[in-house]
Motif scaffolding. Structure first.
Motif, PDB file in Angstrom:
ATOM      1  N   ASP B  34       0.703  -1.036  -0.127  1.00  0.00           N
ATOM      2  CA  ASP B  34       0.091   0.062   0.121  1.00  0.00           C
ATOM      3  C   ASP B  34       0.880   1.106  -0.174  1.00  0.00           C
ATOM      4  OD1 ASP B  34      -1.825  -1.741   0.223  1.00  0.00           O
ATOM      5  OD2 ASP B  34      -2.422  -1.481   2.293  1.00  0.00           O
ATOM      6  N   VAL B  35       1.845   1.050   0.866  1.00  0.00           N
ATOM      7  CA  VAL B  35       2.993   2.426   1.053  1.00  0.00           C
ATOM      8  C   VAL B  35       3.604   2.707  -0.394  1.00  0.00           C
ATOM      9  CG1 VAL B  35       5.058   3.119   1.981  1.00  0.00           C
ATOM     10  CG2 VAL B  35       3.277   1.870   3.412  1.00  0.00           C
ATOM     11  N   VAL B  36       4.169   1.426  -0.981  1.00  0.00           N
ATOM     12  CA  VAL B  36       4.602   1.523  -2.373  1.00  0.00           C
ATOM     13  C   VAL B  36       3.644   2.232  -3.437  1.00  0.00           C
ATOM     14  CG1 VAL B  36       6.027   0.573  -4.115  1.00  0.00           C
ATOM     15  CG2 VAL B  36       6.662  -0.129  -1.631  1.00  0.00           C
ATOM     16  N   ALA B  37       2.333   1.719  -3.177  1.00  0.00           N
ATOM     17  CA  ALA B  37       1.330   2.070  -4.373  1.00  0.00           C
ATOM     18  C   ALA B  37       1.181   3.762  -4.217  1.00  0.00           C
ATOM     19  CB  ALA B  37       0.150   1.270  -4.052  1.00  0.00           C
ATOM     20  N   ALA B  38       1.280   4.375  -2.981  1.00  0.00           N
ATOM     21  CA  ALA B  38       1.060   5.544  -2.780  1.00  0.00           C
ATOM     22  C   ALA B  38       2.344   6.494  -3.088  1.00  0.00           C
ATOM     23  CB  ALA B  38       0.514   5.879  -1.345  1.00  0.00           C
ATOM     24  N   ALA B  39       3.707   5.711  -2.737  1.00  0.00           N
ATOM     25  CA  ALA B  39       4.562   6.499  -2.489  1.00  0.00           C
ATOM     26  C   ALA B  39       5.795   5.929  -3.293  1.00  0.00           C
ATOM     27  CB  ALA B  39       5.113   6.542  -1.265  1.00  0.00           C
ATOM     28  N   ASN B  40       6.681   7.071  -3.691  1.00  0.00           N
ATOM     29  CA  ASN B  40       7.897   6.607  -4.369  1.00  0.00           C
ATOM     30  C   ASN B  40       8.945   6.566  -3.231  1.00  0.00           C
ATOM     31  OD1 ASN B  40       7.192   6.391  -7.104  1.00  0.00           O
ATOM     32  ND2 ASN B  40       7.465   8.640  -7.101  1.00  0.00           N
ATOM     33  N   LEU B  41       9.725   5.578  -3.041  1.00  0.00           N
ATOM     34  CA  LEU B  41      10.963   5.480  -1.845  1.00  0.00           C
ATOM     35  C   LEU B  41      12.086   6.270  -2.462  1.00  0.00           C
ATOM     36  CD1 LEU B  41      10.139   2.312  -0.090  1.00  0.00           C
ATOM     37  CD2 LEU B  41      10.612   4.590   1.096  1.00  0.00           C
ATOM     38  N   VAL B  42      12.546   7.552  -2.261  1.00  0.00           N
ATOM     39  CA  VAL B  42      13.581   7.945  -2.908  1.00  0.00           C
ATOM     40  C   VAL B  42      14.870   7.853  -2.327  1.00  0.00           C
ATOM     41  CG1 VAL B  42      11.967   9.467  -4.309  1.00  0.00           C
ATOM     42  CG2 VAL B  42      12.862  10.443  -1.986  1.00  0.00           C
ATOM     43  N   PHE B  43      14.814   7.573  -1.176  1.00  0.00           N
ATOM     44  CA  PHE B  43      15.816   7.758   0.012  1.00  0.00           C
ATOM     45  C   PHE B  43      15.662   6.572   0.921  1.00  0.00           C
ATOM     46  CE2 PHE B  43      18.806  10.018   2.962  1.00  0.00           C
ATOM     47  CZ  PHE B  43      19.986   9.749   2.497  1.00  0.00           C
ATOM     48  N   TRP B  44      16.636   5.796   1.101  1.00  0.00           N
ATOM     49  CA  TRP B  44      16.472   4.715   2.281  1.00  0.00           C
ATOM     50  C   TRP B  44      17.666   3.981   2.354  1.00  0.00           C
ATOM     51  CZ3 TRP B  44      11.881   0.926   3.418  1.00  0.00           C
ATOM     52  CH2 TRP B  44      11.705   0.305   4.411  1.00  0.00           C
ATOM     53  N   PRO B  45      18.541   4.321   3.036  1.00  0.00           N
ATOM     54  CA  PRO B  45      19.972   3.981   3.096  1.00  0.00           C
ATOM     55  C   PRO B  45      19.982   2.258   3.530  1.00  0.00           C
ATOM     56  CG  PRO B  45      20.066   6.036   4.081  1.00  0.00           C
ATOM     57  CD  PRO B  45      18.684   5.602   3.804  1.00  0.00           C
ATOM     58  N   ILE B  46      19.006   1.935   4.408  1.00  0.00           N
ATOM     59  CA  ILE B  46      19.212   0.548   4.948  1.00  0.00           C
ATOM     60  C   ILE B  46      18.633  -0.299   3.509  1.00  0.00           C
ATOM     61  CG2 ILE B  46      16.797   0.166   5.792  1.00  0.00           C
ATOM     62  CD1 ILE B  46      17.824  -1.299   8.137  1.00  0.00           C
ATOM     63  N   ALA B  47      17.777  -0.054   2.643  1.00  0.00           N
ATOM     64  CA  ALA B  47      17.292  -0.752   1.715  1.00  0.00           C
ATOM     65  C   ALA B  47      17.577  -0.370   0.200  1.00  0.00           C
ATOM     66  CB  ALA B  47      15.579  -0.713   2.003  1.00  0.00           C
ATOM     67  N   LEU B  48      17.851   1.138  -0.076  1.00  0.00           N
ATOM     68  CA  LEU B  48      18.098   1.513  -1.348  1.00  0.00           C
ATOM     69  C   LEU B  48      19.550   1.787  -1.543  1.00  0.00           C
ATOM     70  CD1 LEU B  48      14.884   3.693  -1.658  1.00  0.00           C
ATOM     71  CD2 LEU B  48      15.242   0.950  -2.489  1.00  0.00           C
ATOM     72  N   ASP B  49      20.197   1.819  -2.412  1.00  0.00           N
ATOM     73  CA  ASP B  49      21.550   2.405  -2.662  1.00  0.00           C
ATOM     74  C   ASP B  49      21.310   3.945  -3.355  1.00  0.00           C
ATOM     75  OD1 ASP B  49      24.154   2.907  -3.047  1.00  0.00           O
ATOM     76  OD2 ASP B  49      24.503   1.483  -4.761  1.00  0.00           O
ATOM     77  N   VAL B  50      21.082   4.842  -2.498  1.00  0.00           N
ATOM     78  CA  VAL B  50      20.934   6.245  -2.963  1.00  0.00           C
ATOM     79  C   VAL B  50      21.656   6.894  -2.186  1.00  0.00           C
ATOM     80  CG1 VAL B  50      19.301   8.052  -3.155  1.00  0.00           C
ATOM     81  CG2 VAL B  50      18.338   5.827  -3.642  1.00  0.00           C
TER      82      VAL B  50
END
Ligand code: FAD
Ligand code: SF4
Ligand code: SF4
Ligand code: SF4
Ligand code: SF4
Ligand code: SF4
Lengths: 585, 324
Positions: B34-50
């Motif tokens: 649901d969260v991903v449906a509503a939002a783009n995760l643009v930054f989250w060091p624990i999960a994404l390499d941004v």
């Protein structure tokens, strides 16, 4: 919030304040502070012109906050509040800065004292900005009074109230009225009959249909607050079953009196072991029965009276019991008139003849051939059995202070002038009506000089010997004073309670119940159904105990909010500067 | 099921934290969809390499909501706090450390020097004969290396930059996060900036089902292992300090439900200036003794008062740190 227009008044208190504090410098400093519209210094702020000045200024300058930098609020807060009322603004929009007791009286250095006065005044100015208008509470005053104890004090107070037309519940735990006085024969110093004093009152009490007399009864519960107490009166369960009644009263007078010191505690006087060592009360009984005699039924030839038994000694009671000296002189009189040939010796520490007519009574007694011997209170007389060859039962050895000699005197009967002490159930009574006791067990008045019959609990009064040892005139005076205090209140029908009380915000209270038993005035109740706590405002004395205890800050002390106290602290700690000017001639 | 509304840009960041808060975000389980449906995760060091540089490249206000967890302990934390503030429309202090300073804040009971001494010299597992200390800049053959500077004081997020909302908890209860997130997504009217969200206006005791009587007198402080907890009586009445009465409800009284007293992670109630002294004041009001020596004796068996009363709140309390 509306704009604050604060008027500040700096009092000189004659020279009390002005001799240490440079009040003009304080005025100048204060004039530059935010919100301050007007600052004046004046010689005596509490005088009529001083108060009038405030009233005038409020009206003419539209002031809505007042600060008076003067003495302690205990002294004049009420005075100045009434000036605000008179000027038509809420009396709580006022704050006092204490620059006398807390400043000019305790400092000598003008520099420091002036700076402190500036800080205190600045603190008051910051605080008053956050004051809110508050309204006093008006609650009903029940016209009835509960009197606990039917001695001379209780009877007098009850009659005073009932004869003014107000109902009285008079509760006496024994089966008769009169208390300790009923055990006394004649009274010092005028030798009136105690019985007459009492009987006349009992007669009037029985005759008065405003007095509801409860003999063999005790008050077992008291709840509520001034004007609205509920008392439970229960008969002491003996014969004729057990009765319980609930009554509504506006005020309570506690007149539970005293008990005599237990003479057997001073072992070497031999009371309880030597048959002819008796207490003053036992002698009273003999006098009243008309027969002063030894246990063996003989007329005593020598009677010795020993003063201060249990009183004025660090071992027992440090205080003077106030009535024993005169009572001892009275015995000398009574013995002499019953047995003219009897030798009376009076063994005393100091002769306390402080009351009206007492010194005269002492003089007359010394003429009545009584042998007076003075002992040191740390060097008690020693009693021993006489030998066969002596013509008396006992011998008393006294280190007589005035002559410096050790004197041995004969005695067939020894009378111990036992002092007064608090009753064993005094703490129970104190707890019941929520008043305090001193270390000796006597009830504590709200001010020893100015409020001798009021207590710290509104609507609870104390009179007579439950407060401290005293004689009949003082007891009666106190009893009447309580009645006067109560009459002044009940005749109004309503009573005003200070707007200072705590409130619990139901939206914040979690019902943790930490505060429930903390209130010294039992003002907090728990609402079981909705699980939150409440303050009964008329009972609350704004002591702040619960405010400090509530871990959720659900309790607010009106007029003592965190914000107000913090603002005051800020003002106190913000910098102030005073430069003593070089003296110019 | 295309959303009529444009998707929100969401960021999650950890500063001085244990990592529990980030994990708690994952605790939404299948709701993550649901969260991903509503939002783009643009930054989250624990999960994404941004990378940080990617964030720096974002236009100001690009991120709709940042959940910032962890306290501010060093220059890196502070830099990221300020950066994310600039890049985010809504900055949420997520969890006790960002909210109040949290467990890392207990380090304010020591100085930086004391901490370094313990860690780099004295610690039983440390071998450091040259007494090396971390340097913010060190030169090596390839150039210079940098490390963030370690501050003397730990601060909460709100002490470093403006925060829109505080979501308390160690970690916050996941349901609360979802509620708050969905409220933001739906555009439901949000409370004024600076508010605590996802928690109640009343203390834990309001929701706690343990039996509470007026008898709160304490004559001896006990630790949980010293009592036979009957499971139904209020901990305080069993002599165990429970911070429930000084702590906002919202977690579902999860500690007490697990038969452990509340530690206070949800933080103080609205009007409380200093949570630790509030609770100390409450506890001292119910100590069952009158004489000074008696009181002292009772107080002596209270283990670790600072840690008990200020476990999560030292940096944001009035005292802020140990001075001597
Ligand atoms: C030996 C002796 C001689 C004295 N002679 C003189 C003298 O000559 N002149 C003089 O001026 N003074 C004299 N006094 C002092 C005098 O006795 C007191 O001043 C006076 O009796 C005080 O009256 P009271 O009402 O305060 O107390 P009390 O006489 O003690 O009356 C208290 C009453 O309250 C009742 N009571 C107590 N507790 C409760 C309760 N919980 N519930 C209900 N009822 C209760 C008691 O039963 C008692 O009836 C003498 C005292 C002594 C010891
Ligand atoms: S107001 Fe107080 S300080 Fe001023 S004159 Fe009166 S008593 Fe003195
Ligand atoms: S201490 Fe505070 S929160 Fe607890 S019951 Fe009393 S008012 Fe309510
Ligand atoms: S302020 Fe004092 S008197 Fe008033 S309710 Fe609280 S504890 Fe009782
Ligand atoms: S103090 Fe703790 S155990 Fe007691 S009612 Fe409150 S939350 Fe429950
Ligand atoms: S019970 Fe207390 S310590 Fe435990 S999670 Fe809830 S708020 Fe935090």
């Amino acid at each position: 919030m509306e704009n604050c227009r604060t008027g500040v008044y700096i009092c000189m208190c004659g020279t009390n304040i002005a001799k240490v504090i440079d009040v003009e410098a304080v005025r100048e400093f204060v004039s530059g502070l935010p919100d301050v519209m007007l600052v004046r210094t004046y010689k005596y702020m509490c005088s009529n012109p001083g108060q009038e000045m405030i009233v005038q200024d409020i009206r003419e300058n539209n002031l809505n906050r007042i600060v008076v930098a003067a003495c302690s609020p205990c002294m004049h807060e009420r005075t100045f509040r009434s000036a605000l009322r008179k000027a038509g603004i809420n009396q709580y929009l006022f704050e006092m800065a204490n620059i006398r007791e807390q400043c000019s009286w305790v400092h000598h250095d003008q520099q420091d004292a002036t700076e402190k006065a500036m800080a205190l005044t600045q603190a008051a100015i910051r605080r008053v900005a956050l004051h809110e208008p508050l309204e006093n509470l008006s609650v009903d005053m029940s016209p009835a009074t509960l009197v606990i104890g039917g001695g001379i004090a209780g009877m007098t107070a009850a009659l005073e109230l009932a004869e003014a037309g107000y109902p009285v519940y008079l509760v006496e735990k024994t089966g008769r009225l009169g208390g300790n006085l009923a055990r006394v024969d004649l009274t010092a110093p005028y030798l009136y009959s105690a019985q007459d004093l009492i009987n006349e009152r009992i007669f009037r009490i029985n005759d008065n249909n405003h007095i509801y007399l409860h003999l063999n009864s005790k008050v077992t519960e008291l709840s509520g607050f001034v004007g609205n107490y509920t008392a439970t009166i229960e008969t002491i369960p003996v014969e004729n079953g057990h009765k319980k009644e609930e009554v509504k009263v506006g005020n309570v007078i506690v007149c539970t009196g005293y008990k005599e010191f237990d003479a057997s505690r001073i072992t070497h006087y031999g009371y309880g072991k030597l048959p002819n060592v008796v207490t003053s009360f036992e002698l009273e009984t003999m006098i009243r029965s008309g027969k002063i005699e030894t246990r063996e039924g003989r007329i005593p030839r020598y009677i010795a009276i020993i003063h201060c038994v249990g009183s004025r000694s660090l071992e027992f009671h440090g205080y003077c019991s106030r009535v024993c000296c005169m009572t001892a002189l009275k015995y000398a009189h009574e013995v002499k008139s019953a047995i003219p040939s009897c030798y009376v010796s009076d063994i005393y520490v100091d002769m306390h003849a402080f009351g009206k007519g007492h010194e005269d009574f002492y003089r007359r007694s010394s003429e009545a051939k009584t042998l007076f011997l003075m002992y040191n209170k740390n060097d008690r007389p020693v009693i021993r059995r006489a030998d066969e060859k002596d013509d008396c039962q006992m011998l008393i050895e006294v280190n007589e202070c005035l002559s410096g000699e050790t004197i041995e005197i004969p005695a067939d009967l020894i009378v111990l002038m036992v002092g007064m002490e608090a009753r064993e159930d005094a703490s129970e009574v104190a707890h019941l009506v929520n008043i305090s006791q001193d270390k000796e067990g006597w009830f504590i008045e709200s001010h020893p000089k100015l409020e001798p019959v009021a207590t710290t609990t509104d609507g609870i009064f104390i009179a007579g010997t439950c407060v401290a040892p005293k004689d009949i005139p003082d007891t009666v005076a106190q009893a009447r004073a309580t009645a006067a205090r109560i009459l002044a209140k009940v005749s109004q029908g309503k009573i005003e309670v200070d707007a200072l009380y705590s409130e619990i915000n139901k939206e914040i209270c979690s019902g943790c119940r930490l505060c429930n038993k903390l209130c010294p005035f039992s003002a907090i109740e728990f609402n079981e159904k909705e699980a939150y706590s409440e303050v009964i405002s008329a009972l609350c004395k704004a002591c702040g105990v619960c405010v400090a205890a509530c871990p959720s800050s659900a309790i607010k002390g009106r007029h003592f909010t965190d914000a107000q106290v913090m603002a005051q602290l800020d003002g106190l700690l913000s910098p102030v500067k005073y430069q003593i000017e070089a003296v110019t001639s | 099921m295309e959303n009529s509304k444009p998707k929100l840009n969401l960021a999650v960041y950890w500063a001085a934290a244990c990592g529990g808060c980030c994990v708690s975000v994952l605790d939404v389980h299948e709701k993550l969809f649901d969260v991903v449906a509503a939002a783009n995760l643009v930054f989250w060091p624990i999960a994404l390499d941004v990378k940080y540089s990617d964030v720096e490249a974002m236009p100001d206000g690009f991120i709709d909501v940042t959940l910032f967890n962890g306290a501010v302990r060093n220059t890196e934390n502070e830099h990221m706090a300020r950066l994310l503030r600039k890049k985010s429309k809504v900055l949420v202090a997520y969890g006790s450390c960002a909210h109040l300073g949290g467990i890392p804040g207990l380090a304010n009971l020591s100085t930086r020097e004391e901490i370094f001494k313990r860690v780099y010299d004295e610690c039983e597992s440390t071998v450091n004969p040259d007494q090396l200390r971390p340097l913010t800049v060190s030169s090596v053959g390839e150039g210079s290396l940098t490390l963030p500077e370690f501050y003397n004081d730990v601060r909460s997020l709100g002490q470093v930059t403006a925060v829109d909302y505080y979501l308390p908890g160690c970690p916050p209860q996941t349901e609360r996060l979802l509620e708050v997130f969905m409220a933001i997504v739906s555009g439901a009217s949000l409370p004024p900036a600076g508010s605590v969200i996802g928690a109640s206006g009343k203390a834990q005791c309001d929701e706690c089902t343990r039996l509470k009587s007026e008898n709160k007198q304490i004559s001896r402080f006990l630790r949980p292992y010293e009592i036979y907890d009957d499971g139904i009586t209020c901990f305080l009445e069993q002599g165990v300090i429970c911070l429930g009465p000084a702590t906002r409800a919202g977690c579902g009284v999860r500690c007490v439900k697990g038969n452990a007293p509340c530690r206070g992670c949800y933080g103080p109630l609205e009007d409380v200036k200093d949570p630790g002294s509030r609770m100390m004041s409450a506890i001292s009001s119910v100590i069952d003794a009158r004489e000074a020596e008696e009181i002292e004796k009772i107080v002596e068996n209270l283990v670790d008062p600072a840690g008990t009363f200020y476990r999560f709140s030292i940096p944001s309390a009035m005292i802020r740190r140990k001075v001597l």
